[in-house]
Structures are given as structure tokens and as C-alpha cells.
Scaffold this active site. Structure first.
Site, PDB file in Angstrom:
ATOM      1  N   ASN A  60     -19.065   2.464  11.199  1.00  0.00           N
ATOM      2  CA  ASN A  60     -18.539   1.134  10.876  1.00  0.00           C
ATOM      3  C   ASN A  60     -18.066   0.385  12.129  1.00  0.00           C
ATOM      4  O   ASN A  60     -18.036  -0.847  12.142  1.00  0.00           O
ATOM      5  CB  ASN A  60     -17.395   1.248   9.867  1.00  0.00           C
ATOM      6  CG  ASN A  60     -17.872   1.731   8.508  1.00  0.00           C
ATOM      7  OD1 ASN A  60     -19.074   1.776   8.245  1.00  0.00           O
ATOM      8  ND2 ASN A  60     -16.943   2.116   7.652  1.00  0.00           N
ATOM      9  N   ARG A 117     -18.415   7.986   8.907  1.00  0.00           N
ATOM     10  CA  ARG A 117     -18.486   6.592   8.440  1.00  0.00           C
ATOM     11  C   ARG A 117     -17.568   5.692   9.256  1.00  0.00           C
ATOM     12  O   ARG A 117     -17.913   4.549   9.545  1.00  0.00           O
ATOM     13  CB  ARG A 117     -18.187   6.515   6.944  1.00  0.00           C
ATOM     14  CG  ARG A 117     -19.322   7.074   6.103  1.00  0.00           C
ATOM     15  CD  ARG A 117     -19.227   6.669   4.651  1.00  0.00           C
ATOM     16  NE  ARG A 117     -18.218   7.394   3.910  1.00  0.00           N
ATOM     17  CZ  ARG A 117     -18.409   8.591   3.342  1.00  0.00           C
ATOM     18  NH1 ARG A 117     -19.581   9.192   3.438  1.00  0.00           N
ATOM     19  NH2 ARG A 117     -17.439   9.172   2.676  1.00  0.00           N
ATOM     20  N   LYS A 173     -12.640   0.305   4.905  1.00  0.00           N
ATOM     21  CA  LYS A 173     -11.799   1.498   4.778  1.00  0.00           C
ATOM     22  C   LYS A 173     -12.706   2.725   4.729  1.00  0.00           C
ATOM     23  O   LYS A 173     -13.681   2.752   3.976  1.00  0.00           O
ATOM     24  CB  LYS A 173     -10.966   1.404   3.506  1.00  0.00           C
ATOM     25  CG  LYS A 173     -10.251   2.688   3.119  1.00  0.00           C
ATOM     26  CD  LYS A 173     -10.954   3.375   1.967  1.00  0.00           C
ATOM     27  CE  LYS A 173     -10.580   4.841   1.877  1.00  0.00           C
ATOM     28  NZ  LYS A 173     -11.439   5.568   0.913  1.00  0.00           N
ATOM     29  N   SER A 174     -12.404   3.701   5.539  1.00  0.00           N
ATOM     30  CA  SER A 174     -13.006   5.019   5.359  1.00  0.00           C
ATOM     31  C   SER A 174     -12.125   6.065   6.010  1.00  0.00           C
ATOM     32  O   SER A 174     -11.565   5.833   7.077  1.00  0.00           O
ATOM     33  CB  SER A 174     -14.411   5.090   5.964  1.00  0.00           C
ATOM     34  OG  SER A 174     -14.943   6.373   5.679  1.00  0.00           O
ATOM     35  N   TYR A 232       0.832  -1.206   0.000  1.00  0.00           N
ATOM     36  CA  TYR A 232       0.000   0.000   0.000  1.00  0.00           C
ATOM     37  C   TYR A 232       0.870   1.260   0.000  1.00  0.00           C
ATOM     38  O   TYR A 232       0.357   2.361  -0.182  1.00  0.00           O
ATOM     39  CB  TYR A 232      -0.919   0.051   1.227  1.00  0.00           C
ATOM     40  CG  TYR A 232      -1.883  -1.103   1.396  1.00  0.00           C
ATOM     41  CD1 TYR A 232      -2.118  -2.025   0.381  1.00  0.00           C
ATOM     42  CD2 TYR A 232      -2.582  -1.268   2.590  1.00  0.00           C
ATOM     43  CE1 TYR A 232      -3.001  -3.078   0.567  1.00  0.00           C
ATOM     44  CE2 TYR A 232      -3.471  -2.314   2.777  1.00  0.00           C
ATOM     45  CZ  TYR A 232      -3.673  -3.224   1.764  1.00  0.00           C
ATOM     46  OH  TYR A 232      -4.548  -4.256   1.951  1.00  0.00           O
ATOM     47  N   ILE A 255     -12.559  -5.377   7.673  1.00  0.00           N
ATOM     48  CA  ILE A 255     -11.692  -4.183   7.732  1.00  0.00           C
ATOM     49  C   ILE A 255     -12.162  -3.129   6.722  1.00  0.00           C
ATOM     50  O   ILE A 255     -11.490  -2.866   5.727  1.00  0.00           O
ATOM     51  CB  ILE A 255     -10.209  -4.557   7.529  1.00  0.00           C
ATOM     52  CG1 ILE A 255     -10.017  -5.496   6.316  1.00  0.00           C
ATOM     53  CG2 ILE A 255      -9.646  -5.230   8.766  1.00  0.00           C
ATOM     54  CD1 ILE A 255      -8.563  -5.589   5.872  1.00  0.00           C
ATOM     55  N   LEU A 272     -17.616  -3.966   2.339  1.00  0.00           N
ATOM     56  CA  LEU A 272     -18.793  -3.238   1.859  1.00  0.00           C
ATOM     57  C   LEU A 272     -18.839  -3.241   0.337  1.00  0.00           C
ATOM     58  O   LEU A 272     -19.643  -2.521  -0.273  1.00  0.00           O
ATOM     59  CB  LEU A 272     -18.785  -1.799   2.384  1.00  0.00           C
ATOM     60  CG  LEU A 272     -18.756  -1.674   3.914  1.00  0.00           C
ATOM     61  CD1 LEU A 272     -18.572  -0.217   4.344  1.00  0.00           C
ATOM     62  CD2 LEU A 272     -20.040  -2.243   4.512  1.00  0.00           C
TER      63      LEU A 272
HETATM   64  P1  A2P Z   1     -15.214   6.507   2.039  1.00  0.00           P
HETATM   65  O1  A2P Z   1     -13.762   6.197   2.156  1.00  0.00           O
HETATM   66  O2  A2P Z   1     -15.502   7.778   1.311  1.00  0.00           O
HETATM   67  O3  A2P Z   1     -15.934   6.431   3.368  1.00  0.00           O
HETATM   68  P2  A2P Z   1     -12.868  -0.814   0.435  1.00  0.00           P
HETATM   69  O4  A2P Z   1     -13.528  -1.744  -0.525  1.00  0.00           O
HETATM   70  O5  A2P Z   1     -11.481  -0.486   0.065  1.00  0.00           O
HETATM   71  O6  A2P Z   1     -13.038  -1.267   1.868  1.00  0.00           O
HETATM   72  O7  A2P Z   1     -13.643   0.597   0.264  1.00  0.00           O
HETATM   73  C1  A2P Z   1     -14.676   0.938   1.068  1.00  0.00           C
HETATM   74  C2  A2P Z   1     -15.583   1.879   0.306  1.00  0.00           C
HETATM   75  O8  A2P Z   1     -16.801   1.979   1.043  1.00  0.00           O
HETATM   76  C3  A2P Z   1     -15.019   3.275   0.205  1.00  0.00           C
HETATM   77  O9  A2P Z   1     -15.427   3.819  -1.018  1.00  0.00           O
HETATM   78  C4  A2P Z   1     -15.674   3.999   1.358  1.00  0.00           C
HETATM   79  O10 A2P Z   1     -15.862   5.362   1.087  1.00  0.00           O
HETATM   80  C5  A2P Z   1     -16.998   3.316   1.440  1.00  0.00           C
HETATM   81  N1  A2P Z   1     -17.527   3.304   2.790  1.00  0.00           N
HETATM   82  C6  A2P Z   1     -16.857   3.047   3.931  1.00  0.00           C
HETATM   83  N2  A2P Z   1     -17.679   3.088   4.973  1.00  0.00           N
HETATM   84  C7  A2P Z   1     -18.913   3.375   4.488  1.00  0.00           C
HETATM   85  C8  A2P Z   1     -20.179   3.548   5.080  1.00  0.00           C
HETATM   86  N3  A2P Z   1     -20.353   3.431   6.388  1.00  0.00           N
HETATM   87  N4  A2P Z   1     -21.226   3.840   4.262  1.00  0.00           N
HETATM   88  C9  A2P Z   1     -21.059   3.956   2.936  1.00  0.00           C
HETATM   89  N5  A2P Z   1     -19.890   3.797   2.325  1.00  0.00           N
HETATM   90  C10 A2P Z   1     -18.806   3.512   3.086  1.00  0.00           C
END
Ligand code: A2P
Length: 279
Positions: free
Chosen positions: A245, A241, A235-236, A55, A233, A194
Site C-alpha cells: 500500500n 499489504r 488500513k492493514s 477509535y 489512509i 480500498l
Molecule cells: P487487512 O487489514 O486484512 O489487510 P478500511 O476500509 O478500514 O481501510 O479497510 C481496509 C480493508 O482492506 C481491510 O479489510 C484490509 O484487510 C484490506 N486491505 C488493506 N490493504 C489491502 C491490500 N493491499 N490488498 C487487499 N486488501 C487490503
């Protein structure tokens, strides 16, 4: 679930090692964005941070950890190494490099990132990880993106695999892979839990329970992972969010709600094929 019973937010990964079931995924955050997101997540209660050599953000993740002021032993820190280090001795170099970048002196979890079966050295990589455990450098080890055929080769060498981090979401449930993990006592950690903002977040199987329980669709999906016994895990970098999460305990989906989410399965394989993709 009784409101007076505190639900466990961790699972036993190896004897004496608890892994927090929700961790912060850090790909593709880099530099100051990654440092700020990690620091903010820890302030918001995250105790499990997941990164990787590939990463290219381990230095920033380490900066975020220090900025948060958390004591090192309060945190569960996981990273992964590339296939160039797949030998018993070179895993030690991978460990030295990652810990130097992160600015820590031990890891809670160190993972083989991809099996790279054409190179054919992933069993040696697992042996190297076992040696790091014996040397007290890492508290637990595991693999990532290993298919059952890869896991079998490690197990055939007499090495039980504690954890496999793979892509799982309601549309990519990989039922045979997950059944294999269950049969062999391998803890599943779900990445992209997600589904990269999967369209399924607006499916009634998810929005229905969200409305009934006063939760967001993402919380319903993360809760579905937890009730299947997986770590996840998400990501945000977004504060709100990140908070939602992590707030997926002390409520429960019913069996029919879980079954309805299971039915979103498409049978599509994960985005990257670990028989050919690696770094
Ligand atoms: P953001 O970073 O703007 O919150 P990954 O597949 O790498 O885990 O990516 C997670 C994706 O889901 C990112 O685009 C993230 O956007 C989004 N995301 C993370 N938490 C939430 C949430 N609680 N509700 C909606 N989208 C989320």
C-alpha cells in the site's frame, strides 16, 4: 514517468506542512494489535498515522510509535475528536486528552470528526482548532465527513478549510463533493480508500492495469487516488499489504486507465450520513 525522477510522496497541506500522501488507517485495530501494526508500519516506512478519539486506540497507537523508535518530528500524526468538544475552549480539552493518550506533546493534524449539524457547533470547533494552531499545539487542522453545506458554513465564518477526510473509493467517488473540494482548494484525504475490500478489486478496469504494470489491484486503486491529488489512509495490519500500500509511487496510470476506473462510480452515497450520524 522517468525512472530517474523521484516522485513526491507528500503534499503541502498548509504553509510549511507536508502531509505524506499515504497514511496508515488504524480503525478498528485496538490494543496490542494496533500497537504492533503501527510499529511495524513505521518500520516499513510509513510516516503518516491516522487515529481518532472514537477509535479508542490512541494509547495503543502511541505505544506503537514509541516501540518503533522513530523520532517524533519524523512522523505525521493525525487524530480526530468527537462532537462533545465542539466549542472554542473544549477543543483544547480534546487536544489535551488525545496528546495524553498518545504520549506526545503536539499533533501534526487535528480533525473535527463529524459535523453534527443538529448540535450546530462545528464552526466553533474549527475556531478552536485555529486557536490551537496559533498556540503552536498543532501543525495543521481539518475536518472529516463534512458535506459542502457544512464546509460552506465554516467558510462563511471567514475560515478556509485545509483538508476534509471522507469516504472515497472507485464506487463511492462523490463527484459533487470532490468538485467542491477542488474549487475551494480543500485537500481530500480518502478513508476506506480500498472500499473495505471492495468487490471492485477484481473488476477488469483494475485488474487490467495491475497485470500490465505488475502491481496488485490495491496498488492500482491507491495510485488512482494519488493521481487524483488525494491523500489515502488504507488500513492493514498485514506486513505484506502494508508494504504494497505504501509502494504506489514512481509508476503511473494512463488517462484512459484512470477514466475506466472513474466509470466504476455507482452514485451511492457514503456508508454513514453526516447529517444524522455522529459521535
Ligand atoms: P487487512 O487489514 O486484512 O489487510 P478500511 O476500509 O478500514 O481501510 O479497510 C481496509 C480493508 O482492506 C481491510 O479489510 C484490509 O484487510 C484490506 N486491505 C488493506 N490493504 C489491502 C491490500 N493491499 N490488498 C487487499 N486488501 C487490503
Amino acid at each position: 514517468m522517468s525512472a530517474t525522477t523521484e516522485e513526491r510522496t507528500t503534499a503541502e497541506l498548509m504553509p510549511g506542512v507536508q502531509i505524506p500522501l499515504i497514511g496508515l488507517g488504524t480503525w478498528p485495530m485496538m490494543g496490542e494489535n494496533a500497537a504492533a501494526a503501527v510499529s511495524q508500519a513505521i518500520t516499513n516506512g510509513y510516516r503518516h498515522i491516522d487515529t481518532a478519539e472514537n477509535y479508542a486506540n490512541e494509547t495503543a497507537v502511541g505505544e506503537g510509535i514509541r516501540r518503533s523508535g522513530i523520532e517524533r518530528r519524523q512522523l505525521f500524526l493525525a487524530t480526530k475528536f468527537n462532537t462533545q468538544w465542539h466549542s472554542r475552549s473544549r477543543v483544547r480539552e480534546a487536544f489535551d486528552n488525545s496528546t495524553r493518550r498518545l504520549g506526545v506533546d503536539y499533533l501534526d493534524l487535528f480533525l473535527v470528526h463529524w459535523p453534527n449539524p443538529a448540535q450546530g457547533q462545528f464552526v466553533e470547533a474549527c475556531e478552536g482548532l485555529q486557536q490551537l494552531m496559533e498556540d503552536g499545539c498543532i501543525r495543521a487542522w481539518g475536518v472529516s465527513n463534512f458535506k459542502p453545506a457544512h464546509l460552506q458554513r465554516v467558510q462563511a465564518a471567514g475560515i478556509p478549510v485545509p483538508l476534509n477526510q471522507i469516504q472515497v473509493d472507485p464506487e463511492h467517488g462523490q463527484p459533487e463533493q470532490l468538485a467542491y473540494h477542488r474549487e475551494h482548494g480543500i485537500l481530500t484525504a480518502a478513508y476506506s480508500p480500498l472500499g473495505r475490500n471492495g468487490g471492485f478489486l477484481s473488476h477488469p478496469a483494475i485488474t487490467g492495469p495491475a497485470t500490465d504494470l505488475g502491481k496488485t489491484p490495491a496498488q492500482i486503486v491507491l495510485r488512482w487516488h494519488i493521481q487524483h491529488g488525494r491523500a489515502a489512509i488504507p488500513k492493514s495490519a498485514n506486513k505484506q499489504r502494508q508494504r504494497e500500500n505504501l509502494d504506489v509511487f514512481n509508476f503511473a496510470l494512463t488517462q484512459p486507465q484512470i477514466t475506466a476506473i472513474n466509470a466504476l462510480e455507482t452514485g451511492t452515497p457514503p456508508r454513514l450520513d453526516s447529517d444524522t450520524y455522529f459521535h
